[in-house]
Design a protein around this motif. Structure first.
Motif, PDB file in Angstrom:
ATOM      1  N   ALA A  12       3.461  -0.267  10.035  1.00 27.18           N
ATOM      2  CA  ALA A  12       3.421   1.061   9.403  1.00 27.18           C
ATOM      3  C   ALA A  12       3.724   1.000   7.907  1.00 27.18           C
ATOM      4  O   ALA A  12       3.529   1.983   7.196  1.00 27.18           O
ATOM      5  N   HIS A  13       4.169  -0.170   7.435  1.00 23.88           N
ATOM      6  CA  HIS A  13       4.348  -0.334   5.980  1.00 23.88           C
ATOM      7  C   HIS A  13       3.020  -0.259   5.243  1.00 23.88           C
ATOM      8  O   HIS A  13       2.999  -0.102   4.023  1.00 23.88           O
ATOM      9  N   HIS A  14       1.908  -0.357   5.962  1.00 29.64           N
ATOM     10  CA  HIS A  14       0.611  -0.061   5.337  1.00 29.64           C
ATOM     11  C   HIS A  14       0.666   1.327   4.709  1.00 29.64           C
ATOM     12  O   HIS A  14      -0.013   1.597   3.712  1.00 29.64           O
ATOM     13  N   LEU A  15       1.434   2.237   5.331  1.00 28.89           N
ATOM     14  CA  LEU A  15       1.507   3.617   4.829  1.00 28.89           C
ATOM     15  C   LEU A  15       2.744   3.851   3.968  1.00 28.89           C
ATOM     16  O   LEU A  15       2.685   4.543   2.961  1.00 28.89           O
ATOM     17  N   SER A  16       3.876   3.280   4.402  1.00 27.63           N
ATOM     18  CA  SER A  16       5.129   3.591   3.683  1.00 27.63           C
ATOM     19  C   SER A  16       5.350   2.677   2.489  1.00 27.63           C
ATOM     20  O   SER A  16       6.224   2.929   1.662  1.00 27.63           O
ATOM     21  N   GLY A  17       4.605   1.601   2.386  1.00 26.37           N
ATOM     22  CA  GLY A  17       4.779   0.671   1.273  1.00 26.37           C
ATOM     23  C   GLY A  17       5.760  -0.428   1.627  1.00 26.37           C
ATOM     24  O   GLY A  17       6.348  -0.456   2.702  1.00 26.37           O
ATOM     25  N   VAL A  18       5.926  -1.339   0.700  1.00 23.47           N
ATOM     26  CA  VAL A  18       6.779  -2.500   0.920  1.00 23.47           C
ATOM     27  C   VAL A  18       8.154  -2.211   0.318  1.00 23.47           C
ATOM     28  O   VAL A  18       8.254  -1.568  -0.728  1.00 23.47           O
ATOM     29  N   ASP A  57      -4.787   5.807   2.101  1.00 24.14           N
ATOM     30  CA  ASP A  57      -4.329   7.175   2.409  1.00 24.14           C
ATOM     31  C   ASP A  57      -4.179   7.368   3.906  1.00 24.14           C
ATOM     32  O   ASP A  57      -3.565   8.341   4.352  1.00 24.14           O
ATOM     33  N   ALA A  58      -4.784   6.490   4.677  1.00 28.34           N
ATOM     34  CA  ALA A  58      -4.733   6.599   6.135  1.00 28.34           C
ATOM     35  C   ALA A  58      -5.083   5.237   6.710  1.00 28.34           C
ATOM     36  O   ALA A  58      -5.704   4.415   6.020  1.00 28.34           O
ATOM     37  N   VAL A  59      -4.672   5.008   7.952  1.00 29.81           N
ATOM     38  CA  VAL A  59      -5.110   3.799   8.660  1.00 29.81           C
ATOM     39  C   VAL A  59      -5.545   4.172  10.075  1.00 29.81           C
ATOM     40  O   VAL A  59      -5.138   5.210  10.608  1.00 29.81           O
ATOM     41  N   THR A  60      -6.351   3.303  10.674  1.00 26.94           N
ATOM     42  CA  THR A  60      -6.736   3.482  12.069  1.00 26.94           C
ATOM     43  C   THR A  60      -5.726   2.740  12.959  1.00 26.94           C
ATOM     44  O   THR A  60      -5.205   1.691  12.581  1.00 26.94           O
ATOM     45  N   THR A  72       3.233   5.729  23.287  1.00 25.12           N
ATOM     46  CA  THR A  72       3.951   6.493  22.262  1.00 25.12           C
ATOM     47  C   THR A  72       4.783   5.632  21.323  1.00 25.12           C
ATOM     48  O   THR A  72       4.782   5.856  20.114  1.00 25.12           O
ATOM     49  N   ASP A  73       5.505   4.625  21.839  1.00 27.56           N
ATOM     50  CA  ASP A  73       6.374   3.893  20.898  1.00 27.56           C
ATOM     51  C   ASP A  73       5.579   3.023  19.919  1.00 27.56           C
ATOM     52  O   ASP A  73       6.097   2.631  18.875  1.00 27.56           O
ATOM     53  N   GLY A  74       4.321   2.757  20.242  1.00 26.88           N
ATOM     54  CA  GLY A  74       3.466   2.045  19.281  1.00 26.88           C
ATOM     55  C   GLY A  74       2.875   2.971  18.223  1.00 26.88           C
ATOM     56  O   GLY A  74       2.322   2.506  17.225  1.00 26.88           O
ATOM     57  N   ILE A  75       2.969   4.266  18.453  1.00 24.09           N
ATOM     58  CA  ILE A  75       2.360   5.241  17.538  1.00 24.09           C
ATOM     59  C   ILE A  75       3.404   5.915  16.643  1.00 24.09           C
ATOM     60  O   ILE A  75       3.168   6.155  15.456  1.00 24.09           O
ATOM     61  N   THR A  76       4.597   6.190  17.230  1.00 21.60           N
ATOM     62  CA  THR A  76       5.618   6.947  16.492  1.00 21.60           C
ATOM     63  C   THR A  76       5.919   6.372  15.098  1.00 21.60           C
ATOM     64  O   THR A  76       5.993   7.141  14.131  1.00 21.60           O
ATOM     65  N   PRO A  77       6.071   5.048  14.935  1.00 20.92           N
ATOM     66  CA  PRO A  77       6.360   4.549  13.574  1.00 20.92           C
ATOM     67  C   PRO A  77       5.274   4.913  12.563  1.00 20.92           C
ATOM     68  O   PRO A  77       5.572   5.176  11.397  1.00 20.92           O
ATOM     69  N   PHE A  78       4.029   4.943  13.031  1.00 23.97           N
ATOM     70  CA  PHE A  78       2.938   5.310  12.120  1.00 23.97           C
ATOM     71  C   PHE A  78       3.007   6.791  11.756  1.00 23.97           C
ATOM     72  O   PHE A  78       2.743   7.171  10.614  1.00 23.97           O
ATOM     73  N   VAL A  79       3.355   7.638  12.747  1.00 22.28           N
ATOM     74  CA  VAL A  79       3.431   9.083  12.472  1.00 22.28           C
ATOM     75  C   VAL A  79       4.570   9.338  11.482  1.00 22.28           C
ATOM     76  O   VAL A  79       4.426  10.109  10.523  1.00 22.28           O
ATOM     77  N   GLU A  80       5.692   8.639  11.682  1.00 22.34           N
ATOM     78  CA  GLU A  80       6.832   8.829  10.774  1.00 22.34           C
ATOM     79  C   GLU A  80       6.486   8.348   9.365  1.00 22.34           C
ATOM     80  O   GLU A  80       6.783   9.017   8.379  1.00 22.34           O
ATOM     81  N   ALA A  81       5.850   7.182   9.287  1.00 25.71           N
ATOM     82  CA  ALA A  81       5.489   6.652   7.964  1.00 25.71           C
ATOM     83  C   ALA A  81       4.477   7.565   7.278  1.00 25.71           C
ATOM     84  O   ALA A  81       4.568   7.828   6.072  1.00 25.71           O
ATOM     85  N   ALA A  82       3.514   8.060   8.053  1.00 24.78           N
ATOM     86  CA  ALA A  82       2.496   8.952   7.486  1.00 24.78           C
ATOM     87  C   ALA A  82       3.149  10.232   6.968  1.00 24.78           C
ATOM     88  O   ALA A  82       2.829  10.716   5.872  1.00 24.78           O
ATOM     89  N   THR A  83       4.083  10.756   7.742  1.00 24.48           N
ATOM     90  CA  THR A  83       4.742  12.002   7.349  1.00 24.48           C
ATOM     91  C   THR A  83       5.551  11.784   6.062  1.00 24.48           C
ATOM     92  O   THR A  83       5.483  12.591   5.128  1.00 24.48           O
ATOM     93  N   GLY A  84       6.268  10.649   6.001  1.00 20.78           N
ATOM     94  CA  GLY A  84       7.097  10.361   4.826  1.00 20.78           C
ATOM     95  C   GLY A  84       6.275  10.147   3.569  1.00 20.78           C
ATOM     96  O   GLY A  84       6.733  10.407   2.457  1.00 20.78           O
ATOM     97  N   ALA A  85       5.064   9.648   3.720  1.00 21.75           N
ATOM     98  CA  ALA A  85       4.260   9.269   2.550  1.00 21.75           C
ATOM     99  C   ALA A  85       3.103  10.234   2.286  1.00 21.75           C
ATOM    100  O   ALA A  85       2.254   9.958   1.430  1.00 21.75           O
ATOM    101  N   ASP A  86       3.049  11.345   3.000  1.00 18.07           N
ATOM    102  CA  ASP A  86       1.933  12.295   2.902  1.00 18.07           C
ATOM    103  C   ASP A  86       0.592  11.588   3.142  1.00 18.07           C
ATOM    104  O   ASP A  86      -0.332  11.676   2.350  1.00 18.07           O
TER     105      ASP A  86
END
Ligand SMILES: O=C(O)c1cc(=O)[nH]c(=O)n1[C@@H]1O[C@H](COP(=O)(O)O)[C@@H](O)[C@H]1O
Length: 320
Positions: free
Chosen positions: A124-130, A143-146, A153-167
């Motif tokens: 999920a650092h693809h979205l939140s950065g390093v 701006d988004a990843v597939t 769910t536990d494989g998806i939640t980190p991406f949703v959180e990172a996406a939310t934090g980074a718009d």
């Protein structure tokens, strides 16, 4: 998803150009034109061919981005094509994303990640950065990843959180365009639903807390253009989920076929074409091996622009 929707409205075009370069899709003289420069740069000559092709991929992409940036809202670089060349290819991927972003495009990184929660958090650092925090930087410029939902769910939640934090946003595979997609996705569950329908309901749920001003969540769905009827039914089933619709053109998807995947306002979906746009030069009838590298790149750009315009006009024609 609001930023993507604004970009689509701005260009009046719900399509995305897939940047999936391969050796066969880049004119030979363009690749050859980097031979000397690369030979001087690499210490180990066995690395030269991959390094040369990586530079050629970036220049090819840059020509296409320049040619379509005023027509399309987004690009979708497919990381597999770049990973195939090793670290030099990954550099070309990241440089492509950065350049597209600088041209004002929404960048959808097609990385299709999916793993257990702790590993998904790293992806999920693809979205939140390093090094998130004070010294955060973003080497990916996406701006988004597939994302692949097979782990739940536990494989998806980190991406949703990172996406939310980074718009930013994610797009989760629901009904893929490929021929074998039915092997798993069409299986019938005890409830009578198909697997992909159940995934669709999960995706609506994963996005429920992130619905934006336009009524769509940060958790989009990938729905293949090769499944018009199912896509239409999914549109009704997933009112808050924006669709990425690949499979247009090279895989047989058509504007008529994807029309039902849009909402009543003609929004709610972004249709991808990769080979149909970036490989249009091969079908132009204007290419010759004796052309200069610059002329070949001009032909790539001009053909991509025409193909992108045709796709836009075909989609506009079937939308309200
Ligand atoms: O996630 C995707 O983008 C994707 C999902 C899917 O179901 N089908 C599909 O083709 N794709 C991707 O969309 C692109 C399609 O490329 P073309 O067939 O050349 O337009 C490739 O990058 C695929 O990996």
């Amino acid at each position: 998803m609001d930023r993507l929707i604004e970009a689509i409205e701005d260009k009046q075009n719900p399509s995305v150009v897939g940047l999936d370069p391969t050796e066969a899709l880049v004119p030979k003289q363009v690749v050859a034109s980097f031979a000397e420069e690369i030979a001087e740069q690499v210490e180990d000559p066995t690395e030269a061919p991959a390094a040369q092709l990586s530079v050629a991929f970036f220049e090819f992409n840059r020509a296409i981005i320049d040619a379509v940036a005023d027509i399309v809202p987004a690009v979708k670089p497919q990381i597999a094509m770049y990973e195939a060349l090793g670290p030099a290819g990954i550099d070309a991927y990241s440089m492509t994303c950065e350049y597209a972003k600088q041209q004002g495009l929404y960048v959808l990184g097609d990385v299709k990640r999916g793993d257990i929660g702790s590993t998904a958090a790293a992806y999920a650092h693809h979205l939140s950065g390093v090094n998130a925090g004070e010294h955060a930087f973003d080497p990916w410029h996406e701006d988004a990843v597939t994302v692949n939902p097979y782990l739940g769910t536990d494989g998806i939640t980190p991406f949703v959180e990172a996406a939310t934090g980074a718009d930013k946003d994610i797009f989760v595979l629901v009904r893929t365009s490929n021929p074998s997609s039915s092997e798993l996705q069409e299986l019938e569950l005890a409830s009578g639903e198909r697997v992909y329908e159940h995934v669709a309901d999960l995706v609506e749920g994963w996005g429920a807390e992130t619905i934006g001003a336009n009524g769509y969540s940060r958790v989009g769905a990938v729905v293949g253009a090769t499944h018009p009827e199912e896509g239409k039914a999914l549109r009704a089933r997933m009112p808050h989920t924006f669709f990425l619709v690949p499979g247009y053109g090279a895989q047989g998807g058509t504007a008529q076929g994807v029309a039902g995947m849009f909402d009543k306002d003609g929004m709610g979906a972004l249709v991808n074409s990769s080979r149909g746009i970036i490989g249009a030069w091969k079908k132009s009838g204007k290419y010759s091996e004796s052309m200069s590298a610059d002329d070949a790149l001009d032909l790539v750009a001009e053909s991509a622009r025409e193909a992108a315009k045709d796709m836009r006009d075909n989609l506009r024609a079937v939308l309200p």
